[in-house]
Design a protein around this motif. Structure first.
Motif, PDB file in Angstrom:
ATOM      1  N   PRO A 247      26.248  75.102 -62.156  1.00  0.00           N
ATOM      2  CA  PRO A 247      27.264  74.932 -61.113  1.00  0.00           C
ATOM      3  C   PRO A 247      28.685  74.845 -61.670  1.00  0.00           C
ATOM      4  N   GLY A 248      28.851  74.174 -62.814  1.00  0.00           N
ATOM      5  CA  GLY A 248      30.189  74.039 -63.394  1.00  0.00           C
ATOM      6  C   GLY A 248      30.742  75.385 -63.827  1.00  0.00           C
ATOM      7  N   GLY A 249      29.929  76.156 -64.536  1.00  0.00           N
ATOM      8  CA  GLY A 249      30.372  77.464 -65.027  1.00  0.00           C
ATOM      9  C   GLY A 249      30.656  78.419 -63.882  1.00  0.00           C
ATOM     10  N   ILE A 266      28.776  84.199 -69.560  1.00  0.00           N
ATOM     11  CA  ILE A 266      27.606  84.464 -70.409  1.00  0.00           C
ATOM     12  C   ILE A 266      26.559  83.409 -70.077  1.00  0.00           C
ATOM     13  N   GLU A 267      25.358  83.837 -69.712  1.00  0.00           N
ATOM     14  CA  GLU A 267      24.305  82.871 -69.353  1.00  0.00           C
ATOM     15  C   GLU A 267      23.017  83.258 -70.071  1.00  0.00           C
ATOM     16  N   ASN A 268      22.369  82.278 -70.703  1.00  0.00           N
ATOM     17  CA  ASN A 268      21.217  82.662 -71.520  1.00  0.00           C
ATOM     18  C   ASN A 268      19.880  82.616 -70.799  1.00  0.00           C
ATOM     19  N   THR A 269      19.800  81.977 -69.646  1.00  0.00           N
ATOM     20  CA  THR A 269      18.494  81.879 -68.995  1.00  0.00           C
ATOM     21  C   THR A 269      18.553  82.421 -67.576  1.00  0.00           C
ATOM     22  N   GLY A 272      22.543  79.415 -62.378  1.00  0.00           N
ATOM     23  CA  GLY A 272      22.238  78.167 -61.664  1.00  0.00           C
ATOM     24  C   GLY A 272      22.013  76.988 -62.592  1.00  0.00           C
ATOM     25  N   GLY A 273      21.619  77.268 -63.840  1.00  0.00           N
ATOM     26  CA  GLY A 273      21.400  76.163 -64.777  1.00  0.00           C
ATOM     27  C   GLY A 273      20.362  75.191 -64.240  1.00  0.00           C
ATOM     28  N   GLN A 274      20.608  73.905 -64.447  1.00  0.00           N
ATOM     29  CA  GLN A 274      19.641  72.898 -63.997  1.00  0.00           C
ATOM     30  C   GLN A 274      19.425  72.941 -62.492  1.00  0.00           C
ATOM     31  N   VAL A 275      20.497  73.296 -61.788  1.00  0.00           N
ATOM     32  CA  VAL A 275      20.395  73.255 -60.336  1.00  0.00           C
ATOM     33  C   VAL A 275      19.341  74.265 -59.847  1.00  0.00           C
ATOM     34  N   GLU A 282      20.413  67.194 -52.137  1.00  0.00           N
ATOM     35  CA  GLU A 282      20.689  66.568 -50.840  1.00  0.00           C
ATOM     36  C   GLU A 282      22.032  65.875 -50.774  1.00  0.00           C
ATOM     37  N   ASN A 283      22.690  65.698 -51.947  1.00  0.00           N
ATOM     38  CA  ASN A 283      23.924  64.914 -51.904  1.00  0.00           C
ATOM     39  C   ASN A 283      25.157  65.753 -52.193  1.00  0.00           C
ATOM     40  N   TYR A 284      25.062  67.073 -51.985  1.00  0.00           N
ATOM     41  CA  TYR A 284      26.236  67.913 -52.195  1.00  0.00           C
ATOM     42  C   TYR A 284      26.939  68.077 -50.854  1.00  0.00           C
ATOM     43  N   THR A 316      22.858  84.988 -74.882  1.00  0.00           N
ATOM     44  CA  THR A 316      23.151  83.666 -75.443  1.00  0.00           C
ATOM     45  C   THR A 316      24.381  83.732 -76.333  1.00  0.00           C
ATOM     46  N   ALA A 317      25.274  82.758 -76.181  1.00  0.00           N
ATOM     47  CA  ALA A 317      26.397  82.646 -77.118  1.00  0.00           C
ATOM     48  C   ALA A 317      25.864  81.964 -78.370  1.00  0.00           C
ATOM     49  N   ARG A 318      26.042  82.597 -79.517  1.00  0.00           N
ATOM     50  CA  ARG A 318      25.488  82.057 -80.765  1.00  0.00           C
ATOM     51  C   ARG A 318      26.522  81.279 -81.579  1.00  0.00           C
ATOM     52  N   GLN A 349      19.627  70.154 -71.459  1.00  0.00           N
ATOM     53  CA  GLN A 349      18.248  70.549 -71.140  1.00  0.00           C
ATOM     54  C   GLN A 349      17.319  69.373 -71.400  1.00  0.00           C
ATOM     55  N   TYR A 350      16.177  69.389 -70.683  1.00  0.00           N
ATOM     56  CA  TYR A 350      15.235  68.281 -70.874  1.00  0.00           C
ATOM     57  C   TYR A 350      14.742  68.238 -72.301  1.00  0.00           C
ATOM     58  N   ARG A 351      14.545  67.020 -72.770  1.00  0.00           N
ATOM     59  CA  ARG A 351      13.977  66.875 -74.109  1.00  0.00           C
ATOM     60  C   ARG A 351      12.495  67.196 -74.053  1.00  0.00           C
ATOM     61  N   GLY A 393      12.269  62.224 -59.320  1.00  0.00           N
ATOM     62  CA  GLY A 393      11.997  61.790 -57.945  1.00  0.00           C
ATOM     63  C   GLY A 393      11.974  62.964 -56.984  1.00  0.00           C
ATOM     64  N   GLN A 394      12.969  63.851 -57.124  1.00  0.00           N
ATOM     65  CA  GLN A 394      13.004  65.035 -56.250  1.00  0.00           C
ATOM     66  C   GLN A 394      11.790  65.909 -56.477  1.00  0.00           C
ATOM     67  N   ALA A 395      11.445  66.066 -57.755  1.00  0.00           N
ATOM     68  CA  ALA A 395      10.284  66.904 -58.079  1.00  0.00           C
ATOM     69  C   ALA A 395       9.033  66.330 -57.420  1.00  0.00           C
ATOM     70  N   GLY A 518      31.543  69.688 -67.126  1.00  0.00           N
ATOM     71  CA  GLY A 518      30.183  69.468 -66.624  1.00  0.00           C
ATOM     72  C   GLY A 518      29.354  68.600 -67.550  1.00  0.00           C
ATOM     73  N   ASP A 519      28.046  68.747 -67.441  1.00  0.00           N
ATOM     74  CA  ASP A 519      27.111  67.855 -68.131  1.00  0.00           C
ATOM     75  C   ASP A 519      27.261  67.861 -69.648  1.00  0.00           C
ATOM     76  N   VAL A 520      27.776  68.945 -70.213  1.00  0.00           N
ATOM     77  CA  VAL A 520      27.865  69.038 -71.672  1.00  0.00           C
ATOM     78  C   VAL A 520      29.026  68.201 -72.218  1.00  0.00           C
ATOM     79  N   LYS A 526      26.774  63.102 -64.462  1.00  0.00           N
ATOM     80  CA  LYS A 526      25.821  64.220 -64.447  1.00  0.00           C
ATOM     81  C   LYS A 526      25.408  64.542 -63.008  1.00  0.00           C
ATOM     82  N   ARG A 527      26.279  65.253 -62.325  1.00  0.00           N
ATOM     83  CA  ARG A 527      26.043  65.602 -60.922  1.00  0.00           C
ATOM     84  C   ARG A 527      26.531  67.021 -60.646  1.00  0.00           C
ATOM     85  N   VAL A 528      25.986  67.639 -59.608  1.00  0.00           N
ATOM     86  CA  VAL A 528      26.426  68.976 -59.214  1.00  0.00           C
ATOM     87  C   VAL A 528      27.905  68.938 -58.824  1.00  0.00           C
ATOM     88  N   ALA A 529      28.253  67.976 -57.958  1.00  0.00           N
ATOM     89  CA  ALA A 529      29.621  67.951 -57.426  1.00  0.00           C
ATOM     90  C   ALA A 529      30.647  67.746 -58.533  1.00  0.00           C
TER      91      ALA A 529
HETATM   92  C1  LIG Z   1      15.490  68.927 -61.188  1.00  0.00           C
HETATM   93  C2  LIG Z   1      16.932  68.489 -61.083  1.00  0.00           C
HETATM   94  C3  LIG Z   1      17.412  67.976 -59.885  1.00  0.00           C
HETATM   95  C4  LIG Z   1      18.750  67.589 -59.768  1.00  0.00           C
HETATM   96  N1  LIG Z   1      19.196  67.115 -58.579  1.00  0.00           N
HETATM   97  C5  LIG Z   1      20.494  66.786 -58.415  1.00  0.00           C
HETATM   98  C6  LIG Z   1      20.992  66.351 -57.147  1.00  0.00           C
HETATM   99  O1  LIG Z   1      20.260  66.240 -56.174  1.00  0.00           O
HETATM  100  N2  LIG Z   1      22.309  66.082 -57.057  1.00  0.00           N
HETATM  101  C7  LIG Z   1      23.168  66.194 -58.099  1.00  0.00           C
HETATM  102  O2  LIG Z   1      24.355  65.972 -57.926  1.00  0.00           O
HETATM  103  N3  LIG Z   1      22.720  66.587 -59.318  1.00  0.00           N
HETATM  104  C8  LIG Z   1      21.411  66.885 -59.502  1.00  0.00           C
HETATM  105  N4  LIG Z   1      20.952  67.292 -60.730  1.00  0.00           N
HETATM  106  C9  LIG Z   1      21.903  67.367 -61.851  1.00  0.00           C
HETATM  107  C10 LIG Z   1      22.721  68.661 -61.777  1.00  0.00           C
HETATM  108  O3  LIG Z   1      21.861  69.772 -61.598  1.00  0.00           O
HETATM  109  C11 LIG Z   1      23.548  68.828 -63.033  1.00  0.00           C
HETATM  110  O4  LIG Z   1      24.411  67.733 -63.147  1.00  0.00           O
HETATM  111  C12 LIG Z   1      24.366  70.122 -62.987  1.00  0.00           C
HETATM  112  O5  LIG Z   1      23.518  71.246 -62.872  1.00  0.00           O
HETATM  113  C13 LIG Z   1      25.217  70.275 -64.238  1.00  0.00           C
HETATM  114  O6  LIG Z   1      25.879  71.498 -64.162  1.00  0.00           O
HETATM  115  P1  LIG Z   1      26.503  72.196 -65.444  1.00  0.00           P
HETATM  116  O7  LIG Z   1      27.082  73.480 -64.961  1.00  0.00           O
HETATM  117  O8  LIG Z   1      27.385  71.249 -66.138  1.00  0.00           O
HETATM  118  O9  LIG Z   1      25.294  72.477 -66.455  1.00  0.00           O
HETATM  119  P2  LIG Z   1      23.843  73.095 -66.281  1.00  0.00           P
HETATM  120  O10 LIG Z   1      23.404  73.070 -64.869  1.00  0.00           O
HETATM  121  O11 LIG Z   1      23.002  72.397 -67.281  1.00  0.00           O
HETATM  122  O12 LIG Z   1      24.030  74.622 -66.706  1.00  0.00           O
HETATM  123  C14 LIG Z   1      24.271  74.997 -68.034  1.00  0.00           C
HETATM  124  C15 LIG Z   1      23.920  76.465 -68.220  1.00  0.00           C
HETATM  125  O13 LIG Z   1      24.342  76.904 -69.516  1.00  0.00           O
HETATM  126  C16 LIG Z   1      23.366  77.786 -70.061  1.00  0.00           C
HETATM  127  N5  LIG Z   1      23.505  77.795 -71.527  1.00  0.00           N
HETATM  128  C17 LIG Z   1      23.220  76.793 -72.393  1.00  0.00           C
HETATM  129  N6  LIG Z   1      23.506  77.177 -73.657  1.00  0.00           N
HETATM  130  C18 LIG Z   1      23.970  78.457 -73.586  1.00  0.00           C
HETATM  131  C19 LIG Z   1      24.430  79.407 -74.555  1.00  0.00           C
HETATM  132  N7  LIG Z   1      24.496  79.106 -75.856  1.00  0.00           N
HETATM  133  N8  LIG Z   1      24.805  80.638 -74.128  1.00  0.00           N
HETATM  134  C20 LIG Z   1      24.772  80.959 -72.808  1.00  0.00           C
HETATM  135  N9  LIG Z   1      24.359  80.087 -71.847  1.00  0.00           N
HETATM  136  C21 LIG Z   1      23.970  78.853 -72.229  1.00  0.00           C
HETATM  137  C22 LIG Z   1      22.054  77.168 -69.583  1.00  0.00           C
HETATM  138  O14 LIG Z   1      21.025  78.144 -69.590  1.00  0.00           O
HETATM  139  C23 LIG Z   1      22.419  76.726 -68.170  1.00  0.00           C
HETATM  140  O15 LIG Z   1      22.162  77.745 -67.231  1.00  0.00           O
HETATM  141  C24 LIG Z   1      19.625  67.686 -60.881  1.00  0.00           C
HETATM  142  C25 LIG Z   1      19.132  68.189 -62.092  1.00  0.00           C
HETATM  143  C26 LIG Z   1      17.801  68.585 -62.197  1.00  0.00           C
HETATM  144  C27 LIG Z   1      17.292  69.122 -63.498  1.00  0.00           C
END
Ligand SMILES: Cc1cc2nc3c(=O)[nH]c(=O)nc-3n(C[C@H](O)[C@H](O)[C@H](O)COP(=O)(O)OP(=O)(O)OC[C@H]3O[C@@H](n4cnc5c(N)ncnc54)[C@H](O)[C@@H]3O)c2cc1C
Length: 551
Positions: A247-249, A266-269, A272-275, A282-284, A316-318, A349-351, A393-395, A518-520, A526-529
């Motif tokens: 979401p951040g990117g 550039i996205e490696n997977t 949408g990332g974690q989202v 539900e809280n966006y 993937t960015a190396r 990412q999950y450990r 919990g959501q899962a 964002g999360d990094v 650590k939230r979508v918003a």
């Molecule tokens: C199951 C689950 C449920 C969630 N529910 C909620 C919720 O209800 N409300 C809420 O606010 N938050 C929720 N979250 C948390 C929320 O999803 C994250 O805070 C948010 O996605 C973080 O966004 P981000 O863009 O910072 O990073 P991420 O979503 O982690 O995205 C990072 C992206 O970078 C990519 N990437 C990593 N390394 C590289 C590389 N070297 N080269 C290219 N690409 C790379 C990854 O593949 C990934 O797609 C939830 C998370 C999970 C896992």
């Protein structure tokens, strides 16, 4: 109605809302057609002409002025008509906007007068004439939804349930919204096709348009076979590269592209990332009944593409290296991107757990996401979720609608400290969910596929649960290894920004021209918003930085 849909699709359309149906099949007004006529080329095509065929390279956008065009899905059962496009309607779907090869074919079946626009001409119209752009973009997005539901035969993933490479391929196509169908080779239809094409039914293979086999492709291999452009040419030069399409990117890409920066993501997977691994956010703000993570990301991606951002995925960015003109990003395929600025949005990412035999069962019963895809593997089995955070919990809530029963395992003595109150209450009141406190999963059992786990309670000892689906949702680690020692990190590996990094703006890292959001980012919520917010506002700092370079 100027687009007719054959019976099978009419049934599917019942699942669509009235608004989606209207968007997918809306016609262009006479004024809009007159405008497009000025920009495009008017052609006359005889019945029998193929305007484009699935899998061919770049294709054009067509408005049908008169005559009739069929949209055709070419599969192993022959050609299936997906839609009939008549006067004042237009042909195309989201891939046209994204520069993807077509998933379907278009054939003139009654002599037709057409207005043809190249992809670039169409994108220019979308951006310069919002009334036309709204109709086209909404239709393309709704048509992709329809395609996703109609399980097109253009791309068939073949292989048995539980084969990790099948799950990996399905994860890739589902999360990237690539229309596909899966034929389980242990079922009659899949076995028959494997036999006809002399394919090993125990292996994952991909079949395009019914008979073109790609043996055991990796994800980039699937993308190549479909004509999805992954590659940014070696030496591509851009203003802003966003690394990571969570979401951040995506937010950074929307703001970067809409504010005139030549933006590459550039996205490696998967977008949408974690989202993309969450069934419901539900809280966006703005979505009172929640929205699926993939839907949210998908909408953002379309928005970014509409403004001209480009996405390269899976790539993937190396590494990054400073150059005279900015930064050089090395991609996994060896290509280099020259960029004047970078937003790092690589998230977490999950450990993985130190569990014996874990690797053996990953994607063969052990999963790190709980979406529609994984839910398919939970039918007729109990599911076990490890983790006490909101994602766990959501899962659990989502899986409880698909699995026989859901067990949530946590090491602590309760969930109150780690889970939002609304989720905790739902879990506690759901008879299909049991929360096991002071409990760890200590062993995995099965032969090729997971068939059970051992739960160890701190005081009461071991119990066995028969399960084919274990979900690991614990402690997230930052995706920063690839950065090496370029930017300053905190002691857990998150990127320091702002004052802590000696930066002049809140998201500046210790390297000038590189921002982290964002999360990094160290200290982020650590939230979508919050990720979306940071991705949106960082672009003004990027603009300031680029303006400084030019001064
Ligand atoms: C199951 C689950 C449920 C969630 N529910 C909620 C919720 O209800 N409300 C809420 O606010 N938050 C929720 N979250 C948390 C929320 O999803 C994250 O805070 C948010 O996605 C973080 O966004 P981000 O863009 O910072 O990073 P991420 O979503 O982690 O995205 C990072 C992206 O970078 C990519 N990437 C990593 N390394 C590289 C590389 N070297 N080269 C290219 N690409 C790379 C990854 O593949 C990934 O797609 C939830 C998370 C999970 C896992």
């Amino acid at each position: 109605m100027t687009i007719e849909t054959p019976t099978k699709n009419q049934e599917l359309l019942q699942e669509f809302t009235a608004a989606q149906r209207e968007a997918a099949f809306k016609s262009l007004s006479p004024d809009m057609i007159a405008h497009l006529r000025e920009i495009g080329t008017v052609t006359r095509e005889a019945s029998g002409t193929w305007l484009y065929e699935a899998g061919m390279g770049a294709y054009d956008f067509y408005v049908v002025v008169s005559g009739m065009v069929h949209i055709i899905d070419q599969g192993d059962q022959g050609d299936g008509i997906i839609g009939r496009v008549g006067s004042n309607a237009f042909i195309g779907e989201l891939g046209l906007l994204m520069g993807q090869a077509p998933f379907l074919s278009a054939k003139v079946v009654e002599d037709a007068e057409l207005i043809r626009l190249t992809g670039d001409e169409m994108r220019a119209v979308i951006n310069s004439v919002p009334e036309i752009g709204d109709v086209i973009v909404a239709a393309f997005a709704a048509r992709r939804e329809l395609l996703m539901k109609s399980a097109t035969a253009n791309l068939t993933i073949m292989g048995p349930e539980g084969e990790p490479s099948v799950v990996r391929a399905l994860e890739y196509v589902s999360r990237n919204r690539i229309p596909h169908r899966w034929l389980d080779t242990r079922q009659a239809e899949g076995a028959a096709l494997a036999d006809r094409l002399s394919l090993d039914p125990a292996q994952m293979n991909v079949v395009l348009r019914g008979d073109q086999v790609v043996k055991r492709p990796d994800n980039p291999g699937i993308a190549y076979a479909l004509g999805i452009p992954l590659d940014v040419a070696d030496g591509t030069s851009v203003d802003l590269t966003v690394i990571g399409a969570g979401p951040g990117g995506i937010a950074a890409a929307v703001y970067g592209a809409s504010e005139g920066l030549n933006t590459l993501v550039i996205e490696n997977t998967a977008i949408g990332g974690q989202v993309g691994t969450s069934s419901r956010i539900e809280n966006y703000m703005g979505f009172p009944t929640g929205i699926s993570g993939t839907d949210l990301a998908y909408r953002g991606q379309i928005q970014a593409i509409k403004f001209g951002a480009r996405f390269a995925s899976p790539r993937t960015a190396r590494s990054v290296e400073q150059t005279e003109d900015g930064w050089n990003i090395k991609l996994c395929n060896g290509n280099d991107i020259c960029t004047r600025s970078i937003v790092v949005a690589t998230g977490v990412q999950y450990r993985r757990m130190p569990l014996p035999r874990l690797e053996e069962f990953e994607r063969a019963g052990v999963y790190y996401a709980a979406t529609e895809l994984e839910a398919r593997f939970c039918a007729n089995t109990e599911a076990v979720v490890i983790g006490g955070g909101n994602s766990a919990g959501q899962a659990a809530m989502y899986l409880s609608r698909h699995a026989k029963h859901v067990h949530v395992c946590i090491r602590r003595d309760g969930l109150a400290a780690t889970m939002s109150d609304y989720l905790l209450k739902r879990l506690e009141s759901d008879p299909r969910i049991t929360v096991h406190t002071l409990t760890e999963v200590t062993a995995l059992h099965g032969d090729k596929m997971l068939s059970g786990v051992t739960l160890t309670h701190k005081e009461n000892g071991d119990t066995h649960v028969d399960t084919k689906a274990l979900f690991i949702m614990i402690g997230a680690a930052p995706n920063t290894d690839w950065l090496g020692d370029k930017c300053k990190l905190d002691d857990k590996g998150f990127i320091l920004t702002g004052e802590a990094a000696g930066g002049s703006t809140p998201f500046a890292t210790s390297c000038s021209g590189i921002y982290a959001i964002g999360d990094v980012r160290s200290g982020s919520v650590k939230r979508v918003a919050s990720s979306v917010g940071e991705g949106s506002v960082v672009v003004s700092a990027v603009h300031g930085y680029l303006a400084g370079l030019e001064a």
